[in-house]
Design an enzyme around this catalytic site. Structure first.
Site, PDB file in Angstrom:
ATOM      1  N   SER A  59       0.842  -1.208   0.000  1.00 49.85           N
ATOM      2  CA  SER A  59       0.000   0.000   0.000  1.00 49.85           C
ATOM      3  C   SER A  59       0.875   1.256   0.000  1.00 49.85           C
ATOM      4  O   SER A  59       0.489   2.284  -0.572  1.00 49.85           O
ATOM      5  CB  SER A  59      -0.971   0.008   1.186  1.00 49.85           C
ATOM      6  OG  SER A  59      -0.286   0.156   2.404  1.00 49.85           O
ATOM      7  N   ASN A  60       2.046   1.161   0.612  1.00 49.77           N
ATOM      8  CA  ASN A  60       2.951   2.314   0.574  1.00 49.77           C
ATOM      9  C   ASN A  60       3.587   2.490  -0.799  1.00 49.77           C
ATOM     10  O   ASN A  60       3.795   3.621  -1.248  1.00 49.77           O
ATOM     11  CB  ASN A  60       4.016   2.182   1.665  1.00 49.77           C
ATOM     12  CG  ASN A  60       3.437   2.491   3.030  1.00 49.77           C
ATOM     13  OD1 ASN A  60       3.213   3.649   3.363  1.00 49.77           O
ATOM     14  ND2 ASN A  60       3.134   1.458   3.806  1.00 49.77           N
ATOM     15  N   LEU A  70      19.249  -5.107   6.263  1.00 49.92           N
ATOM     16  CA  LEU A  70      20.246  -4.951   5.205  1.00 49.92           C
ATOM     17  C   LEU A  70      21.594  -4.590   5.826  1.00 49.92           C
ATOM     18  O   LEU A  70      21.685  -3.708   6.673  1.00 49.92           O
ATOM     19  CB  LEU A  70      19.817  -3.836   4.244  1.00 49.92           C
ATOM     20  CG  LEU A  70      18.586  -4.156   3.391  1.00 49.92           C
ATOM     21  CD1 LEU A  70      18.136  -2.899   2.649  1.00 49.92           C
ATOM     22  CD2 LEU A  70      18.868  -5.289   2.412  1.00 49.92           C
ATOM     23  N   ASN A 127      14.029   4.078   5.054  1.00 55.49           N
ATOM     24  CA  ASN A 127      13.105   3.045   5.534  1.00 55.49           C
ATOM     25  C   ASN A 127      11.912   3.677   6.242  1.00 55.49           C
ATOM     26  O   ASN A 127      12.049   4.671   6.943  1.00 55.49           O
ATOM     27  CB  ASN A 127      13.848   2.121   6.511  1.00 55.49           C
ATOM     28  CG  ASN A 127      12.953   1.043   7.093  1.00 55.49           C
ATOM     29  OD1 ASN A 127      12.257   0.344   6.354  1.00 55.49           O
ATOM     30  ND2 ASN A 127      12.950   0.894   8.406  1.00 55.49           N
ATOM     31  N   HIS A 143       9.023   3.074   9.082  1.00 56.54           N
ATOM     32  CA  HIS A 143       8.766   2.230  10.253  1.00 56.54           C
ATOM     33  C   HIS A 143       7.521   2.741  10.974  1.00 56.54           C
ATOM     34  O   HIS A 143       7.403   3.937  11.228  1.00 56.54           O
ATOM     35  CB  HIS A 143       9.975   2.252  11.196  1.00 56.54           C
ATOM     36  CG  HIS A 143       9.801   1.373  12.391  1.00 56.54           C
ATOM     37  ND1 HIS A 143       9.608   0.006  12.280  1.00 56.54           N
ATOM     38  CD2 HIS A 143       9.767   1.647  13.719  1.00 56.54           C
ATOM     39  CE1 HIS A 143       9.474  -0.511  13.490  1.00 56.54           C
ATOM     40  NE2 HIS A 143       9.560   0.459  14.388  1.00 56.54           N
ATOM     41  N   ASP A 179      15.594  -0.498  12.261  1.00 58.18           N
ATOM     42  CA  ASP A 179      14.681   0.641  12.314  1.00 58.18           C
ATOM     43  C   ASP A 179      15.313   1.806  13.075  1.00 58.18           C
ATOM     44  O   ASP A 179      14.674   2.454  13.913  1.00 58.18           O
ATOM     45  CB  ASP A 179      13.335   0.217  12.930  1.00 58.18           C
ATOM     46  CG  ASP A 179      12.662  -0.834  12.063  1.00 58.18           C
ATOM     47  OD1 ASP A 179      12.652  -0.676  10.834  1.00 58.18           O
ATOM     48  OD2 ASP A 179      12.176  -1.836  12.614  1.00 58.18           O
TER      49      ASP A 179
HETATM   50  C1  GRF Z   1       3.988  -0.736   6.867  1.00 64.57           C
HETATM   51  O1  GRF Z   1       3.240  -0.585   8.041  1.00 64.57           O
HETATM   52  C2  GRF Z   1       5.433  -0.418   7.100  1.00 64.57           C
HETATM   53  O2  GRF Z   1       5.627   0.636   7.988  1.00 64.57           O
HETATM   54  C3  GRF Z   1       5.936  -1.704   7.685  1.00 64.57           C
HETATM   55  O3  GRF Z   1       5.295  -2.704   6.927  1.00 64.57           O
HETATM   56  C4  GRF Z   1       4.039  -2.209   6.461  1.00 64.57           C
HETATM   57  C5  GRF Z   1       3.989  -2.392   4.973  1.00 64.57           C
HETATM   58  O4  GRF Z   1       2.723  -2.133   4.441  1.00 64.57           O
HETATM   59  N1  GRF Z   1       7.379  -1.764   7.667  1.00 64.57           N
HETATM   60  P1  GRF Z   1       2.499  -2.109   2.863  1.00 64.57           P
HETATM   61  O5  GRF Z   1       3.108  -3.391   2.313  1.00 64.57           O
HETATM   62  O6  GRF Z   1       3.155  -0.887   2.301  1.00 64.57           O
HETATM   63  O7  GRF Z   1       1.013  -2.095   2.678  1.00 64.57           O
END
Ligand code: GRF
Length: 196
Positions: A13-14, A92, A104, A106, A147
């Protein structure tokens, strides 16, 4: 145009937030590739739907140092000025981060709940009265720290009295999607000029 490689392990989703921001002009980048360590990641479908080249490099059975070197080489062949870890679930080492400027996302405040399951752990901490708000952050990845690294930006995510894990998680993701795009724009402004 700066080149972005996005690394993902899950739903993406990100990644979608990055794709959408690029498409509507909020993010002046070329997304040159999406890499996953998980062939089943839905993020790969999102990338393919957007016409972005995808690669899968599984870490299973691989020695970290060798895997990270191969990953760094793959990113070099794709071409990247910046690597964005957007739901990438694997540590990594220097074999990767010494070659590519990496950031990254978090789902917690700086210094809080490092590692996997941060949203659940923050929710549990709120339930037991240890914290009154959660947060999300984007940071540089200078080394193997989990993180951890210089913070680019972060935002608090308050709890609501009637929150369930699901409603809190949904709010975290909404804040993440905005914060990630804003943070990439901050980093683009900090990168050395092209050709320098
Ligand atoms: C997010 O909450 C991110 O912060 C964490 O994993 C999740 C990934 O979500 N590290 P998506 O795959 O981007 O939906």
């Amino acid at each position: 145009m700066r080149r972005l490689v996005v690394m993902v392990s899950g739903s993406g989703s990100n990644l979608q937030a990055i794709i959408d921001a690029q498409a509507d002009g909020r993010l002046p980048v070329e997304i040159t590739g999406v890499i996953s360590n998980n062939a089943d990641a839905y993020a790969l479908t999102r990338a393919a739907n957007a016409g972005i080249p995808t690669s899968v490099l599984s870490h299973k059975g691989r020695k970290r140092s060798e895997y990270d070197s191969e990953l760094a080489y793959l990113v070099s062949t794709i071409g990247a000025d910046l690597v964005v870890l957007a739901g990438w679930n694997r540590l990594l080492s220097g074999n990767f981060v010494s070659h590519h400027t990496t950031i990254n996302l978090h789902p917690a405040e700086p210094g809080k709940f490092p590692g996997l399951g941060a949203i659940e752990r923050a929710f549990d901490a709120w339930k037991s009265g240890e914290i009154s708000a959660g947060g999300v952050m984007v940071h540089y990845v200078p080394d193997e720290g989990v993180d951890d690294g210089p913070v680019i930006d972060w935002k608090p995510v308050p709890f609501s009295i009637d929150d369930t894990l699901e409603t809190y998680e949904q709010r975290v993701h909404t804040v993440e999607h905005e914060l990630l795009v804003d943070s990439i724009n901050i980093v683009l402004g900090q990168l050395p000029p092209t050709g320098a």
